[in-house]
Scaffold this active site. Structure first.
Site, PDB file in Angstrom:
ATOM      1  N   LYS A  33      18.388  30.810  24.731  1.00 29.53           N
ATOM      2  CA  LYS A  33      17.858  32.164  25.443  1.00 29.53           C
ATOM      3  C   LYS A  33      17.917  32.882  23.863  1.00 29.53           C
ATOM      4  O   LYS A  33      16.760  33.897  24.168  1.00 29.53           O
ATOM      5  CB  LYS A  33      19.991  32.024  25.473  1.00 29.53           C
ATOM      6  CG  LYS A  33      20.354  33.598  25.973  1.00 29.53           C
ATOM      7  CD  LYS A  33      22.063  33.771  26.039  1.00 29.53           C
ATOM      8  CE  LYS A  33      22.633  33.081  26.795  1.00 29.53           C
ATOM      9  NZ  LYS A  33      24.294  33.019  26.703  1.00 29.53           N
ATOM     10  N   THR A 120      37.303  39.965  26.344  1.00 28.37           N
ATOM     11  CA  THR A 120      37.892  40.431  26.682  1.00 28.37           C
ATOM     12  C   THR A 120      39.581  39.408  26.060  1.00 28.37           C
ATOM     13  O   THR A 120      39.408  38.042  26.540  1.00 28.37           O
ATOM     14  CB  THR A 120      37.951  40.360  28.293  1.00 28.37           C
ATOM     15  OG1 THR A 120      37.301  41.738  28.856  1.00 28.37           O
ATOM     16  CG2 THR A 120      39.406  40.415  28.997  1.00 28.37           C
ATOM     17  N   PHE A 149      34.063  48.485  28.980  1.00 31.60           N
ATOM     18  CA  PHE A 149      34.512  48.317  30.268  1.00 31.60           C
ATOM     19  C   PHE A 149      32.774  48.249  31.344  1.00 31.60           C
ATOM     20  O   PHE A 149      33.208  49.332  32.434  1.00 31.60           O
ATOM     21  CB  PHE A 149      35.040  49.713  30.954  1.00 31.60           C
ATOM     22  CG  PHE A 149      36.524  49.639  30.176  1.00 31.60           C
ATOM     23  CD1 PHE A 149      36.943  49.621  30.501  1.00 31.60           C
ATOM     24  CD2 PHE A 149      36.120  50.584  28.903  1.00 31.60           C
ATOM     25  CE1 PHE A 149      38.262  49.426  29.029  1.00 31.60           C
ATOM     26  CE2 PHE A 149      37.176  50.550  27.601  1.00 31.60           C
ATOM     27  CZ  PHE A 149      37.928  49.494  28.186  1.00 31.60           C
ATOM     28  N   LEU A 150      31.941  47.835  31.087  1.00 31.18           N
ATOM     29  CA  LEU A 150      30.799  48.002  31.919  1.00 31.18           C
ATOM     30  C   LEU A 150      30.499  47.177  32.983  1.00 31.18           C
ATOM     31  O   LEU A 150      31.292  46.191  32.633  1.00 31.18           O
ATOM     32  CB  LEU A 150      28.898  47.450  30.848  1.00 31.18           C
ATOM     33  CG  LEU A 150      29.159  46.030  29.977  1.00 31.18           C
ATOM     34  CD1 LEU A 150      28.431  45.050  31.469  1.00 31.18           C
ATOM     35  CD2 LEU A 150      28.290  46.477  29.372  1.00 31.18           C
ATOM     36  N   PHE A 249      36.423  52.459  45.006  1.00 32.84           N
ATOM     37  CA  PHE A 249      37.813  50.420  44.790  1.00 32.84           C
ATOM     38  C   PHE A 249      38.712  50.890  46.607  1.00 32.84           C
ATOM     39  O   PHE A 249      39.463  49.925  45.777  1.00 32.84           O
ATOM     40  CB  PHE A 249      37.725  50.961  43.582  1.00 32.84           C
ATOM     41  CG  PHE A 249      36.980  49.827  42.959  1.00 32.84           C
ATOM     42  CD1 PHE A 249      35.939  50.481  41.630  1.00 32.84           C
ATOM     43  CD2 PHE A 249      36.945  48.763  41.982  1.00 32.84           C
ATOM     44  CE1 PHE A 249      34.446  49.782  40.725  1.00 32.84           C
ATOM     45  CE2 PHE A 249      36.023  47.507  41.550  1.00 32.84           C
ATOM     46  CZ  PHE A 249      34.934  48.837  41.124  1.00 32.84           C
ATOM     47  N   GLY A 257      35.065  39.369  43.559  1.00 28.58           N
ATOM     48  CA  GLY A 257      35.047  38.270  42.357  1.00 28.58           C
ATOM     49  C   GLY A 257      34.557  39.035  41.138  1.00 28.58           C
ATOM     50  O   GLY A 257      34.584  39.746  40.947  1.00 28.58           O
ATOM     51  N   CYS A 260      34.630  38.891  35.730  1.00 33.15           N
ATOM     52  CA  CYS A 260      35.999  39.775  35.589  1.00 33.15           C
ATOM     53  C   CYS A 260      37.198  39.354  35.614  1.00 33.15           C
ATOM     54  O   CYS A 260      37.808  39.267  34.945  1.00 33.15           O
ATOM     55  CB  CYS A 260      35.450  40.852  34.405  1.00 33.15           C
ATOM     56  SG  CYS A 260      34.001  40.523  33.406  1.00 33.15           S
ATOM     57  N   LYS A 263      38.585  36.444  36.813  1.00 32.97           N
ATOM     58  CA  LYS A 263      40.176  35.511  35.634  1.00 32.97           C
ATOM     59  C   LYS A 263      40.374  36.496  34.527  1.00 32.97           C
ATOM     60  O   LYS A 263      41.299  35.810  34.499  1.00 32.97           O
ATOM     61  CB  LYS A 263      37.878  35.665  34.527  1.00 32.97           C
ATOM     62  CG  LYS A 263      38.398  35.341  33.043  1.00 32.97           C
ATOM     63  CD  LYS A 263      37.395  34.730  32.513  1.00 32.97           C
ATOM     64  CE  LYS A 263      36.866  36.213  31.577  1.00 32.97           C
ATOM     65  NZ  LYS A 263      37.588  36.539  30.548  1.00 32.97           N
TER      66      LYS A 263
HETATM   67  C1  UDX Z   1      33.994  45.074  36.515  1.00 35.09           C
HETATM   68  C2  UDX Z   1      34.972  46.208  36.276  1.00 35.09           C
HETATM   69  O1  UDX Z   1      34.472  47.247  36.724  1.00 35.09           O
HETATM   70  C3  UDX Z   1      34.177  46.763  35.046  1.00 35.09           C
HETATM   71  O2  UDX Z   1      35.012  47.864  34.109  1.00 35.09           O
HETATM   72  C4  UDX Z   1      34.368  45.737  33.389  1.00 35.09           C
HETATM   73  O3  UDX Z   1      34.005  45.607  32.650  1.00 35.09           O
HETATM   74  C5  UDX Z   1      34.081  44.554  34.320  1.00 35.09           C
HETATM   75  O4  UDX Z   1      34.633  44.213  35.391  1.00 35.09           O
HETATM   76  P1  UDX Z   1      31.622  44.007  37.463  1.00 35.09           P
HETATM   77  O5  UDX Z   1      32.744  42.591  37.586  1.00 35.09           O
HETATM   78  O6  UDX Z   1      30.459  44.528  37.473  1.00 35.09           O
HETATM   79  O7  UDX Z   1      33.022  45.044  37.023  1.00 35.09           O
HETATM   80  O8  UDX Z   1      32.005  44.341  38.842  1.00 35.09           O
HETATM   81  P2  UDX Z   1      32.771  45.647  40.085  1.00 35.09           P
HETATM   82  O9  UDX Z   1      30.964  46.385  40.623  1.00 35.09           O
HETATM   83  O10 UDX Z   1      33.441  46.080  39.299  1.00 35.09           O
HETATM   84  O11 UDX Z   1      32.922  44.882  41.566  1.00 35.09           O
HETATM   85  C6  UDX Z   1      33.689  43.376  40.888  1.00 35.09           C
HETATM   86  C7  UDX Z   1      34.290  43.136  42.471  1.00 35.09           C
HETATM   87  O12 UDX Z   1      35.397  43.662  43.215  1.00 35.09           O
HETATM   88  C8  UDX Z   1      32.814  43.087  43.318  1.00 35.09           C
HETATM   89  O13 UDX Z   1      32.963  41.452  43.983  1.00 35.09           O
HETATM   90  C9  UDX Z   1      33.015  44.144  44.466  1.00 35.09           C
HETATM   91  O14 UDX Z   1      31.886  43.458  46.085  1.00 35.09           O
HETATM   92  C10 UDX Z   1      34.605  43.883  44.959  1.00 35.09           C
HETATM   93  N1  UDX Z   1      34.965  44.994  45.063  1.00 35.09           N
HETATM   94  C11 UDX Z   1      34.852  46.711  43.975  1.00 35.09           C
HETATM   95  C12 UDX Z   1      35.167  45.621  46.668  1.00 35.09           C
HETATM   96  O15 UDX Z   1      35.591  44.773  47.382  1.00 35.09           O
HETATM   97  N2  UDX Z   1      35.351  47.017  46.583  1.00 35.09           N
HETATM   98  C13 UDX Z   1      35.391  47.913  46.437  1.00 35.09           C
HETATM   99  O16 UDX Z   1      35.765  48.972  46.851  1.00 35.09           O
HETATM  100  C14 UDX Z   1      34.613  47.614  44.558  1.00 35.09           C
END
Ligand code: UDX
Length: 447
Positions: A33, A120, A149-150, A249, A257, A260, A263
């Site tokens: 890496k 986290t 929170f990215l 959301f 899935g 983050c 888990k």
């Molecule tokens: C998430 C949090 O948003 C972020 O703030 C944190 O730091 C890390 O976890 P991420 O894992 O990149 O970020 O994914 P995110 O965009 O939140 O989506 C998570 C899952 O939810 C995805 O599988 C997505 O398809 C699903 N999702 C999202 C839905 O099923 N419906 C929605 O309306 C939004």
């Protein structure tokens, strides 16, 4: 500063801090890496990050190494960005990488340097770290928790322009040091929440648990809509106009899935139990139960339509846990694919970016990188991840090479009219109208 742990969070944070003008030493024991980052390549896909890396490399703001060196002694801040994966036994998070990272740092830790956690963690972890360091070094360290929170797919932007900065600290020197570090963003008006360590640790899990709850809420409505004969996508639009609820959301489908949300929710449940809050975790357990139930829905729909799925040719569109990433951790799409395999179907997966990872980890799944070929002879197609190229796909073009079959929209992202016009039976999750209509067609066909 040093940034310890160069996974998704660490590599992005290191590059973002360097872009903000700080002098960064990124450290990870994984030499492959480190070599990749040194040569300017990012070991995962994230839009814009490669350009940002070459920019900060060329202006000498960043360096990578597999262990600490003399530069570490000069750092004002050491960011802990190592993984806290789900433990191999049980639901809780494994924080051992954090303690190892701290042990490796301690010989280089100056007394007035600040250790800032970004990983986290279960609430109370920072207190354990303070105790651990005090036992070894004989002094109380300056410790902050500064959660991140990215979102994948927009990680650099989220790091450079976060919607809030949370600084939980053991002491004023730590808070002051982090405020200095984020000075430009704070001057631009990004809100700062200064708090204690435990609240900061909890903020991150609470945010993820809330997002997961919102998704499971709309998926619960989808379950009702399917039986009652209503349309969840329209329902979400209607309730989302209320800004107390908000429209984000609220997309129903095969659930959340990624590395983050699943888990962190499980680890939150485990930690709440340890704290004796058995009654309080009921809500979160339901959130997870709804999420995993929705994964079964495409298989149920296909079985209701065809009867048996043994030997059926199935295509799963998308393998990453969401679009615009090659991350397949806890991917809803791949779980659906495996459920079809469990029913005796022959399953092919298409994805624009993550097929090498799928082939390496899922031996029962076939992969096909060419989309038109992937469609050939498929009787069931499931949209599992709403990549742009699937939304833009012209159903007429794929219908030429494949006999139209049943398409199940697991993300409410496809153009219903276009697919139906091309001869496909179309069902979207959470849409009771499609399901009733197509079911009656399939029973007529069987009759
Ligand atoms: C998430 C949090 O948003 C972020 O703030 C944190 O730091 C890390 O976890 P991420 O894992 O990149 O970020 O994914 P995110 O965009 O939140 O989506 C998570 C899952 O939810 C995805 O599988 C997505 O398809 C699903 N999702 C999202 C839905 O099923 N419906 C929605 O309306 C939004």
């Amino acid at each position: 500063m040093t940034v310890i742990g160069l996974g998704y969070l660490g590599a992005t944070s290191a590059i973002a801090f360097a872009k903000m003008g700080h002098q960064v030493l990124g450290i990870d024991p994984d030499q492959a890496k480190v070599r990749a980052l040194q040569s300017g390549s990012i070991p995962f896909f994230e839009p814009g990050l490669d350009n940002a890396l070459s920019e900060v490399k060329s202006n000498g703001k960043i360096r990578f190494a597999s262990s600490h060196d003399d530069e570490s002694r000069k750092a004002n801040v050491h960011f802990l960005c190592v993984g806290t994966p789900q433990s191999k036994v049980g639901l809780s998070a494994d924080t051992s990488y954090l303690f190892t990272a701290v042990d490796e740092l301690l010989p280089y830790l100056a007394k007035d340097s600040v250790i800032a956690g970004k990983s986290t963690v279960p609430v109370g972890t920072a207190d354990l770290l303070i105790e651990h360091i005090r036992n070894i070094k004989g002094f109380l360290p300056h410790l902050s928790w500064n959660p991140e929170f990215l979102q994948e797919g927009r990680a650099l932007e989220d790091s450079l322009y976060p919607n809030r900065i949370v600084i939980g600290s053991s002491d004023r020197h730590s808070t002051w040091t982090l405020r200095q570090l984020y000075r430009n963003q704070i001057e631009e008006g990004i809100p700062v929440v200064e708090t204690d360590l435990r609240t900061a640790e909890l903020v991150k899990v609470a945010a993820n648990a809330f997002l997961a709850t919102k998704i499971s809420f709309i998926n619960l409505m989808a379950e009702v809509a399917e039986v009652a004969g209503a349309d969840t996508a329209e329902l979400a639009k209607a309730i989302g106009y209320d800004d107390r609820i908000g429209s984000k959301f609220l997309r129903n489908g095969i659930g959340y899935g990624g590395g983050c949300l699943p888990k962190d929710l499980r680890s939150f449940v485990a930690r709440s139990r340890e704290l004796g809050l058995e009654d309080s975790v009921g809500l979160l357990e339901q959130v997870e139960a709804i999420n995993s139930r929705r994964r079964n829905r495409p298989v149920e729909i296909a079985k209701e339509y065809f009867g048996s799925l043994v030997g059926k040719e199935v295509l799963i569109l998308g393998a990453s846990f969401k679009p615009d990433t090659d991350d397949i951790r806890d991917s809803p799409s791949l779980e659906v694919a495996e459920l079809f395999v469990g029913e005796g179907a022959v399953v092919t997966v298409h994805d624009p970016m993550s097929l090498p990872k799928v082939s390496a980890t899922y031996p029962t799944l076939r992969t096909q990188p060419d989309l038109e070929t992937a469609f050939r002879n498929k009787e069931v197609v499931v949209l599992g991840t709403e990549w742009g190229q699937y939304k833009q796909l012209d159903p007429a073009s794929v219908s030429i090479s494949s006999r139209p079959g049943l398409i199940i929209d697991g993300r409410n992202a496809l153009d219903v009219a276009a697919w139906k016009q091309a001869g496909w039976a179309f069902m979207a999750l959470g849409n009771g109208f499609h399901q009733v209509e197509e079911k009656s067609q399939s029973s007529q066909a069987v009759a």
